[in-house]
Design a protein around this motif. Structure first.
Motif, PDB file in Angstrom:
ATOM      1  N   GLU A  88      32.468  35.834  46.591  1.00 57.82           N
ATOM      2  CA  GLU A  88      32.851  35.479  45.220  1.00 57.82           C
ATOM      3  C   GLU A  88      32.808  36.688  44.302  1.00 57.82           C
ATOM      4  O   GLU A  88      33.704  36.880  43.473  1.00 57.82           O
ATOM      5  N   ARG A  89      31.778  37.506  44.450  1.00 58.33           N
ATOM      6  CA  ARG A  89      31.596  38.632  43.530  1.00 58.33           C
ATOM      7  C   ARG A  89      32.648  39.710  43.725  1.00 58.33           C
ATOM      8  O   ARG A  89      33.174  40.265  42.734  1.00 58.33           O
ATOM      9  N   PHE A  90      32.999  40.051  44.963  1.00 59.66           N
ATOM     10  CA  PHE A  90      33.858  41.197  45.214  1.00 59.66           C
ATOM     11  C   PHE A  90      35.313  40.828  45.520  1.00 59.66           C
ATOM     12  O   PHE A  90      36.200  41.666  45.325  1.00 59.66           O
ATOM     13  N   ALA A  91      35.570  39.600  46.001  1.00 61.54           N
ATOM     14  CA  ALA A  91      36.930  39.238  46.384  1.00 61.54           C
ATOM     15  C   ALA A  91      37.610  38.304  45.389  1.00 61.54           C
ATOM     16  O   ALA A  91      38.840  38.331  45.266  1.00 61.54           O
ATOM     17  N   TYR A  92      36.840  37.478  44.684  1.00 59.51           N
ATOM     18  CA  TYR A  92      37.446  36.472  43.818  1.00 59.51           C
ATOM     19  C   TYR A  92      37.227  36.732  42.332  1.00 59.51           C
ATOM     20  O   TYR A  92      38.135  36.533  41.523  1.00 59.51           O
ATOM     21  N   ARG A  93      36.041  37.167  41.943  1.00 55.28           N
ATOM     22  CA  ARG A  93      35.759  37.339  40.511  1.00 55.28           C
ATOM     23  C   ARG A  93      36.690  38.352  39.847  1.00 55.28           C
ATOM     24  O   ARG A  93      37.169  38.084  38.735  1.00 55.28           O
ATOM     25  N   PRO A  94      36.988  39.492  40.461  1.00 51.20           N
ATOM     26  CA  PRO A  94      37.922  40.419  39.804  1.00 51.20           C
ATOM     27  C   PRO A  94      39.325  39.844  39.622  1.00 51.20           C
ATOM     28  O   PRO A  94      40.095  40.347  38.790  1.00 51.20           O
ATOM     29  N   LEU A  95      39.667  38.816  40.394  1.00 48.94           N
ATOM     30  CA  LEU A  95      41.015  38.234  40.334  1.00 48.94           C
ATOM     31  C   LEU A  95      41.032  36.900  39.607  1.00 48.94           C
ATOM     32  O   LEU A  95      42.034  36.188  39.655  1.00 48.94           O
ATOM     33  N   ARG A  96      39.949  36.573  38.925  1.00 44.16           N
ATOM     34  CA  ARG A  96      39.849  35.259  38.303  1.00 44.16           C
ATOM     35  C   ARG A  96      40.917  35.045  37.224  1.00 44.16           C
ATOM     36  O   ARG A  96      41.396  33.926  37.029  1.00 44.16           O
ATOM     37  N   ALA A  97      41.276  36.093  36.520  1.00 42.44           N
ATOM     38  CA  ALA A  97      42.284  35.983  35.463  1.00 42.44           C
ATOM     39  C   ALA A  97      43.686  36.309  35.958  1.00 42.44           C
ATOM     40  O   ALA A  97      44.643  36.267  35.176  1.00 42.44           O
TER      41      ALA A  97
END
Length: 300
Positions: A88-97
């Protein structure tokens, strides 16, 4: 024959339900399908064999087999929970927006990376676990309930009850439900959205790890590609019950296990894996919101 297949289906369905819970919890909060979730289940299965092997070297199973099983599941759940948080921290959170397609591509990439990491470190051959529990069980209406099946059903039900209590009664569980209903408003009310999402990934990953250890005990074999098919079937179970609904994931998992076992027993075992995809197609055509409907999905 019917009762035996019923028991087999419930045991398999319990595994699907545990994996499906991870899919549905993440979707309920982020509206994202975590396609790397099946590989977390695979990682939990490998950890089950590794940890069990280490305990066997020190003689812990001979001292207390229940303690060995409990510690194995606990260690696998803890490790995979941390792995889920890292995803979640490195693969998904940066792409949340970003656009919705970007996190999906990232999820597929994480899945492929983990498959290849396990393949390179553990090899392409199947890993076997010698039977730890006796094959002789107890009789129930003419069917044999093995100790492994009893362990899977009882452990799965306990984990599901704990999850239900956590989501319904605890402060963090209420924060998860609030985030699921309106992420922006929950943030304005002081809820730490990043923390809630991270914990959601950790809970889903830990449940998948528990399912992986249970499958290892049941079949006694693991493979680096085993998470792909199990992940798709668990996703089907989540859609069947109502993606985003925790009770729906439980219901869908048990139903899929029963359908798969009865179909293989009474129709053809050749098409055992095809039944899951057939159910997915029928569900999407007739009831895209799942068996529990949109109302249950909103409540999570």
């Amino acid at each position: 024959m019917f009762v035996q297949q019923l028991i087999n289906g419930l045991a398999l369905g319990a595994v699907y339900a545990l994996i499906a819970l991870g899919y549905t919890m993440v979707y309920g909060i982020l509206h994202l399908i975590n396609f790397a979730h099946g590989e977390v289940y695979m990682l939990g299965a490998y950890l089950g064999i590794i940890v069990m092997g280490l305990f066997t070297l020190v003689g812990l199973p001979a001292y207390s087999l229940p303690l060995t099983l409990f510690l194995t599941i606990l260690i696998s759940m803890a490790f995979c929970a941390l792995y889920g948080a890292a995803i979640e921290r490195f693969a998904y959170r940066p792409l949340r927006a970003a656009a919705k397609l970007a996190p999906l591509i990232s999820a597929v990439g994480v899945s492929i990376i983990l498959q290849n990491v396990v393949m390179l470190t553990q090899g392409t051959e199947y890993k076997n676990l010698p039977p730890l529990l006796p094959s002789e069980g107890f009789d129930l209406l003419g069917a044999n309930v093995s100790p492994v099946q009893a362990f899977i059903l009882s452990s799965s039900i306990v984990l599901m009850l704990i999850l239900h209590f956590f989501v319904a009664k605890t402060r963090l569980g209420k924060a998860m439900r609030a985030t699921s209903q309106d992420r922006v408003m929950a943030g304005l009310l002081g809820i730490n959205i990043n923390q809630v999402i991270s914990i959601t990934f950790m809970i889903g990953s830990s449940l998948a790890a528990a399912a992986g250890v249970m499958v290892t005990l049941y079949y006694g074999v693991v493979h680096f590609f085993m998470g792909y098919l199990a992940g798709i079937k668990a996703f089907t179970a989540a859609v069947l019950g109502g993606i985003g609904s925790i009770p729906g994931a439980m219901l869908g998992g048990f139903m899929l296990g029963l359908i798969e076992n009865f179909g293989a027993s009474y129709i053809s075992s050749v098409y055992k894996d095809a039944f899951a995809f057939l159910i997915l197609i029928i569900t999407l055509i007739l009831r895209p919101s799942g068996l529990l409907g949109q109302k249950a999905m909103d409540k999570v």
